[in-house]
Design an enzyme around this catalytic site. Structure first.
Site, short mmCIF file in Angstrom:
data_model
loop_
_atom_site.label_atom_id
_atom_site.label_comp_id
_atom_site.label_asym_id
_atom_site.label_seq_id
_atom_site.Cartn_x
_atom_site.Cartn_y
_atom_site.Cartn_z
N SER A 8 4.95 6.99 2.40
CA SER A 8 5.29 5.34 2.80
C SER A 8 4.57 4.42 2.10
O SER A 8 3.61 4.46 1.92
CB SER A 8 4.79 5.21 4.30
OG SER A 8 5.37 6.21 5.29
N ASP A 53 -2.72 0.53 8.17
CA ASP A 53 -1.54 1.29 7.89
C ASP A 53 -0.27 0.99 8.83
O ASP A 53 0.35 1.67 9.03
CB ASP A 53 -1.83 2.77 8.14
CG ASP A 53 -2.90 3.22 6.82
OD1 ASP A 53 -2.89 2.73 5.75
OD2 ASP A 53 -3.63 4.13 7.07
N ASN A 67 0.73 -1.14 0.04
CA ASN A 67 0.00 0.14 -0.08
C ASN A 67 0.76 1.25 0.20
O ASN A 67 1.72 1.43 0.51
CB ASN A 67 -0.92 -0.11 1.30
CG ASN A 67 -2.02 1.26 1.15
OD1 ASN A 67 -2.15 1.64 0.14
ND2 ASN A 67 -1.92 1.84 2.53
N HIS A 80 0.79 5.01 1.29
CA HIS A 80 0.28 6.09 2.19
C HIS A 80 0.92 7.28 2.40
O HIS A 80 2.10 7.35 2.28
CB HIS A 80 0.16 5.28 3.62
CG HIS A 80 -0.54 5.90 4.54
ND1 HIS A 80 -1.79 5.83 4.83
CD2 HIS A 80 0.09 6.87 5.52
CE1 HIS A 80 -2.49 6.91 5.63
NE2 HIS A 80 -1.13 7.43 6.42
C1 GRF Z 1 -2.64 8.64 -2.92
O1 GRF Z 1 -2.45 9.92 -2.76
C2 GRF Z 1 -2.25 7.65 -1.94
O2 GRF Z 1 -1.28 8.00 -0.99
C3 GRF Z 1 -3.41 7.23 -1.34
O3 GRF Z 1 -4.62 7.62 -2.22
C4 GRF Z 1 -4.00 8.23 -3.19
C5 GRF Z 1 -4.53 7.83 -4.79
O4 GRF Z 1 -4.21 8.53 -5.55
N1 GRF Z 1 -3.54 5.94 -0.51
P1 GRF Z 1 -4.27 8.07 -6.92
O5 GRF Z 1 -5.96 7.65 -7.21
O6 GRF Z 1 -3.40 7.32 -7.36
O7 GRF Z 1 -4.30 9.25 -7.98
#
Ligand code: GRF
Length: 214
Positions: free
Chosen positions: A139, A148, A110, A112
């Site tokens: 991260s 998370d 993931n 984050h």
């Molecule tokens: C990202 O900022 C990621 O950190 C979070 O969700 C967002 C997804 O953005 N988990 P995208 O859909 O890849 O533009």
């Protein structure tokens, strides 16, 4: 050289991280295959991105299921058909249950928007600004049953400067994310980073702190 990993990318929205991975593959920098894109949201723009690049996609709308267990089971069945080496959560706005995570143990990553373990959960930019943090970051971690909370593999950081807004941090964070996910996957495809029974190996040594990507 290892066999190029088969990836399934899970999204709920825009899919800009998905795009960064597609671009890395198409430019030849990342030897990998995206076997499918899976979304819980039928309106996710990431589904359009997938179709533009002839990547199979599946929408599994959580609203069509009566509870989390059933949704997770259907998602698991769908994903297994694509025989993934890794599931990449990229803006997938669903909490996955313990049974699902066990089925793909040590194969779910993931991304984050914070320097974990700080700022788990949502609204990380607002909270970092409210707390007057001097820096923030991104991260990439292994997904475990704790939200998370799995081991962090890579981190990137950026400064917060006076006058910054949530949007400023979001923009900086996204730019960083778009470098980080492809870079980490390149390292995984090269065997520089390997996940062995839940231990993250970096050049064949257990990782002691997250790899820095900036
Ligand atoms: C990202 O900022 C990621 O950190 C979070 O969700 C967002 C997804 O953005 N988990 P995208 O859909 O890849 O533009």
């Amino acid at each position: 050289m290892k066999k190029p990993p088969r990836l399934v990318v899970l999204i709920s929205g825009n899919g800009s991280n998905l795009q960064s991975i597609i671009d890395a593959i198409e430019s030849g920098r990342l030897p990998a295959t995206i076997a499918a894109v899976v979304s819980n949201n039928p309106d996710a723009y990431g589904l359009t991105r997938a179709s533009k690049h002839q990547i199979p996609s599946v929408t599994l709308d959580h609203r069509d299921f009566s509870d989390r267990e059933q949704y997770d089971q259907a998602l698991q069945n769908t994903l297994l058909k694509f025989d993934p080496d890794y599931l990449l959560l990229a803006g997938f706005m669903r909490i996955l249950g313990a049974n699902f995570i066990r089925a793909f143990e040590n194969r779910i990553l993931n991304i984050h928007p914070s320097l974990l373990p700080a700022y788990k959960g949502l609204n990380t930019f607002q909270r970092a600004l409210q707390n007057g943090e001097p820096e923030h970051g991104v991260s990439i971690h292994l997904v475990t049953a704790e939200l998370d909370g799995g081991p962090v593999i890579a981190q990137g950081r950026y400064d917060i400067v006076p006058g910054d807004s949530v949007e400023d941090l979001q923009t900086r964070g996204h730019q960083l994310e778009h470098r980080m996910y492809p870079q980490l996957l390149i390292w995984i495809s090269e065997g520089v980073i390997d996940i062995e029974n839940g231990t993250i190996m970096h050049y064949q040594q257990p990782l002691t702190e997250p790899v820095n990507i900036n």
